[in-house]
Design a protein around this motif. Structure first.
Motif, short mmCIF file in Angstrom:
data_model
loop_
_atom_site.label_atom_id
_atom_site.label_comp_id
_atom_site.label_asym_id
_atom_site.label_seq_id
_atom_site.Cartn_x
_atom_site.Cartn_y
_atom_site.Cartn_z
N ASP A 44 19.03 50.80 93.16
CA ASP A 44 20.34 51.41 93.41
C ASP A 44 20.20 52.86 93.88
OD1 ASP A 44 21.53 49.02 92.79
OD2 ASP A 44 22.48 49.72 90.94
N GLN A 45 19.21 53.55 93.38
CA GLN A 45 18.96 54.91 93.83
C GLN A 45 18.60 54.91 95.33
OE1 GLN A 45 15.28 56.69 92.40
NE2 GLN A 45 16.30 58.68 92.22
N ALA A 104 21.70 54.13 97.39
CA ALA A 104 22.58 55.30 97.48
C ALA A 104 22.06 56.31 98.49
CB ALA A 104 22.73 55.95 96.11
N GLU A 105 20.74 56.45 98.57
CA GLU A 105 20.14 57.41 99.49
C GLU A 105 20.20 56.94 100.94
OE1 GLU A 105 16.13 57.99 98.11
OE2 GLU A 105 16.80 58.86 96.21
N TRP A 153 28.26 55.24 102.19
CA TRP A 153 28.67 54.27 101.17
C TRP A 153 28.03 54.61 99.83
CZ3 TRP A 153 31.88 50.05 101.74
CH2 TRP A 153 32.26 49.75 103.05
N THR A 154 28.82 54.49 98.77
CA THR A 154 28.23 54.51 97.43
C THR A 154 27.91 53.07 97.06
OG1 THR A 154 30.35 54.25 96.31
CG2 THR A 154 29.62 56.52 96.77
N VAL A 155 27.02 52.88 96.14
CA VAL A 155 26.66 51.53 95.71
C VAL A 155 27.88 50.84 95.12
CG1 VAL A 155 25.18 50.18 94.17
CG2 VAL A 155 24.23 52.15 95.40
N ARG A 183 30.97 51.19 95.85
CA ARG A 183 31.99 50.89 96.85
C ARG A 183 31.62 49.74 97.77
NH1 ARG A 183 32.76 54.00 101.73
NH2 ARG A 183 34.59 53.11 102.71
N ARG A 188 26.13 44.29 98.14
CA ARG A 188 25.36 45.04 97.15
C ARG A 188 24.27 44.15 96.54
NH1 ARG A 188 29.43 47.11 94.50
NH2 ARG A 188 29.83 45.23 93.31
#
Length: 139
Positions: A60-61, A64-65, A70-72, A74, A80
């Protein structure tokens, strides 16, 4: 559908169900393996679920990067989950070529998610694959 493609789909089903219900993924996996009327869960699907669970924080990190804009949280749930499986295969499953991991995730997104999902998954997984050697060396 090929055996590993079916395994990826089964892993997606298990991880998606666990998130939707708020149940622990390993509990859903155990239930699926014990239920006689459920489709069988292959060893490869088990390895994918267990691997995603064991490495989810790092996965997930990375998402996110590398998921620009996008955030994970969202991301659509199917996307996902497919991204988590794809990143796990890219970085922790040595016998799967990067191109195969990416194309399998994209194909499942094409079948199960939105029209924009295949391109999104391809972009995110491609960026992670580009630095995969560095990431594998750092773990």
């Amino acid at each position: 559908m090929r055996a590993r493609t079916k395994a990826r789909k089964r892993a997606l089903d298990i991880l998606f169900e666990s998130e939707a219900r708020g149940d622990a993924p390993l509990d859903v996996l155990a239930h699926r393996r014990e239920t006689a009327d459920a489709p069988p869960v292959s060893d490869y699907a088990v390895m994918l679920v267990e691997g995603v669970v064991a490495n989810q924080e790092r996965i997930d990190q990375l998402l996110a990067e590398h998921a620009e804009g996008w955030t994970v949280a969202r991301m659509p749930a199917v996307d996902r989950t497919l991204l988590r499986i794809g990143v796990f295969e890219l970085l922790w499953v040595d016998e799967i070529d990067d191109a195969v991991a990416i194309s399998e995730a994209v194909e499942l997104a094409r079948m199960l998610s939105t029209d924009d999902s295949p391109r999104f998954l391809n972009g995110v997984l491609g960026r992670i694959a580009d630095i995969g050697e560095h990431l594998r060396a750092a773990r």
